[in-house]
Scaffold this motif. Structure first.
Motif, PDB file in Angstrom:
ATOM      1  N   GLY A  12      -0.912  -9.773   5.782  1.00 63.93           N
ATOM      2  CA  GLY A  12       0.314  -8.900   5.888  1.00 63.93           C
ATOM      3  C   GLY A  12       0.319  -7.486   4.906  1.00 63.93           C
ATOM      4  O   GLY A  12      -0.244  -7.740   3.859  1.00 63.93           O
ATOM      5  N   VAL A  13       0.593  -6.476   5.737  1.00 61.35           N
ATOM      6  CA  VAL A  13       0.510  -5.192   4.975  1.00 61.35           C
ATOM      7  C   VAL A  13       1.843  -4.465   4.914  1.00 61.35           C
ATOM      8  O   VAL A  13       2.406  -4.509   6.015  1.00 61.35           O
ATOM      9  N   ALA A  14       2.427  -4.246   4.018  1.00 61.98           N
ATOM     10  CA  ALA A  14       3.531  -3.187   3.592  1.00 61.98           C
ATOM     11  C   ALA A  14       3.148  -1.835   3.267  1.00 61.98           C
ATOM     12  O   ALA A  14       2.556  -1.786   2.194  1.00 61.98           O
ATOM     13  N   VAL A  15       3.710  -0.795   3.936  1.00 59.29           N
ATOM     14  CA  VAL A  15       3.359   0.340   3.473  1.00 59.29           C
ATOM     15  C   VAL A  15       4.525   1.108   2.726  1.00 59.29           C
ATOM     16  O   VAL A  15       5.672   1.108   3.282  1.00 59.29           O
ATOM     17  N   GLN A  47       0.833  -1.078  -0.069  1.00 61.74           N
ATOM     18  CA  GLN A  47      -0.083  -0.007   0.021  1.00 61.74           C
ATOM     19  C   GLN A  47       0.811   1.147  -0.133  1.00 61.74           C
ATOM     20  O   GLN A  47       1.999   1.200   0.472  1.00 61.74           O
ATOM     21  N   GLY A  48       0.271   2.265  -0.608  1.00 66.29           N
ATOM     22  CA  GLY A  48       0.980   3.643  -0.498  1.00 66.29           C
ATOM     23  C   GLY A  48       0.718   4.156   0.882  1.00 66.29           C
ATOM     24  O   GLY A  48      -0.176   3.710   1.548  1.00 66.29           O
ATOM     25  N   ARG A  49       1.234   5.139   1.134  1.00 65.92           N
ATOM     26  CA  ARG A  49       0.987   5.824   2.657  1.00 65.92           C
ATOM     27  C   ARG A  49      -0.274   6.663   2.657  1.00 65.92           C
ATOM     28  O   ARG A  49      -0.812   6.932   3.726  1.00 65.92           O
ATOM     29  N   ASP A  50      -0.743   6.932   1.324  1.00 68.62           N
ATOM     30  CA  ASP A  50      -2.150   7.673   1.232  1.00 68.62           C
ATOM     31  C   ASP A  50      -3.043   6.844   1.405  1.00 68.62           C
ATOM     32  O   ASP A  50      -4.395   7.060   1.515  1.00 68.62           O
ATOM     33  N   GLN A  51      -2.959   5.463   1.308  1.00 69.40           N
ATOM     34  CA  GLN A  51      -4.049   4.516   1.572  1.00 69.40           C
ATOM     35  C   GLN A  51      -3.867   3.268   2.550  1.00 69.40           C
ATOM     36  O   GLN A  51      -4.039   2.097   2.300  1.00 69.40           O
ATOM     37  N   VAL A  52      -3.416   3.471   3.658  1.00 69.35           N
ATOM     38  CA  VAL A  52      -3.017   2.892   4.506  1.00 69.35           C
ATOM     39  C   VAL A  52      -4.459   2.113   5.225  1.00 69.35           C
ATOM     40  O   VAL A  52      -5.075   2.667   5.585  1.00 69.35           O
TER      41      VAL A  52
END
Length: 125
Positions: free
Chosen positions: A102-105, A90-95
Motif C-alpha cells: 500500500g502506497v499513499a502519496v 511518500q512525497g510527490r517527489d519520491q513516488v
C-alpha cells in the motif's frame, strides 16, 4: 340635529353611542394588558434562564472538545494512521508505487477530472 336630518332614529343613535363607549373601554383594556405584558416580559428577561442538566453537560462537552485540526495537523494524523496500517507514505517527489503493498502519496496532483488515487499493487504470488 344631524341624526334627525340624516333620518337616524334615536334608538339607533343611542346604540351607536353605546358601541363607541364600549370600543373606548376595550381599547383602554387592551392598552393596560399590553403594558402588563411588557412589564412581565421585562421582568422575565432580566431573570437568569435555567438550563436542564443534560443540556448544560452537552454545552460543557462541546466547549471542552479539542478544536478541529488544521491542514497540517490533519495530514500528520492521516499519515500516522496509514503508517500504522502498513502503508508507505511518500512525497510527490519520491513516488515509488511498488515500494510496498500500500502506497499513499502526499499532495499528489492529478488531472482535474481524475479522482485522487492510492497506489496499491497486486499481491505478489
Amino acid at each position: 340635529m344631524l341624526a334627525l336630518r340624516l333620518g337616524i332614529s334615536s334608538p339607533v343613535l343611542s346604540r351607536t353611542s353605546e358601541l363607541f363607549v364600549r370600543i373606548e373601554q376595550l381599547t383602554a383594556e387592551v392598552e393596560e394588558l399590553r403594558r402588563l405584558q411588557r412589564a412581565q416580559y421585562e421582568t422575565a428577561r432580566q431573570q437568569p434562564s435555567s438550563v436542564d442538566a443534560a443540556a448544560r453537560d452537552a454545552i460543557i462537552h462541546r466547549a471542552q472538545r479539542p478544536a478541529p485540526l488544521n491542514e497540517v495537523q490533519a495530514r500528520v494524523a492521516i499519515d500516522k494512521t496509514l503508517a500504522a496500517a502498513g502503508w508507505e507514505i511518500q512525497g510527490r517527489d519520491q513516488v515509488a508505487p511498488t515500494a510496498k503493498l500500500g502506497v499513499a502519496v502526499r499532495e499528489f496532483t492529478s488531472l482535474p477530472s481524475a479522482p485522487a488515487m492510492s497506489c496499491v499493487p497486486k499481491a505478489r504470488s
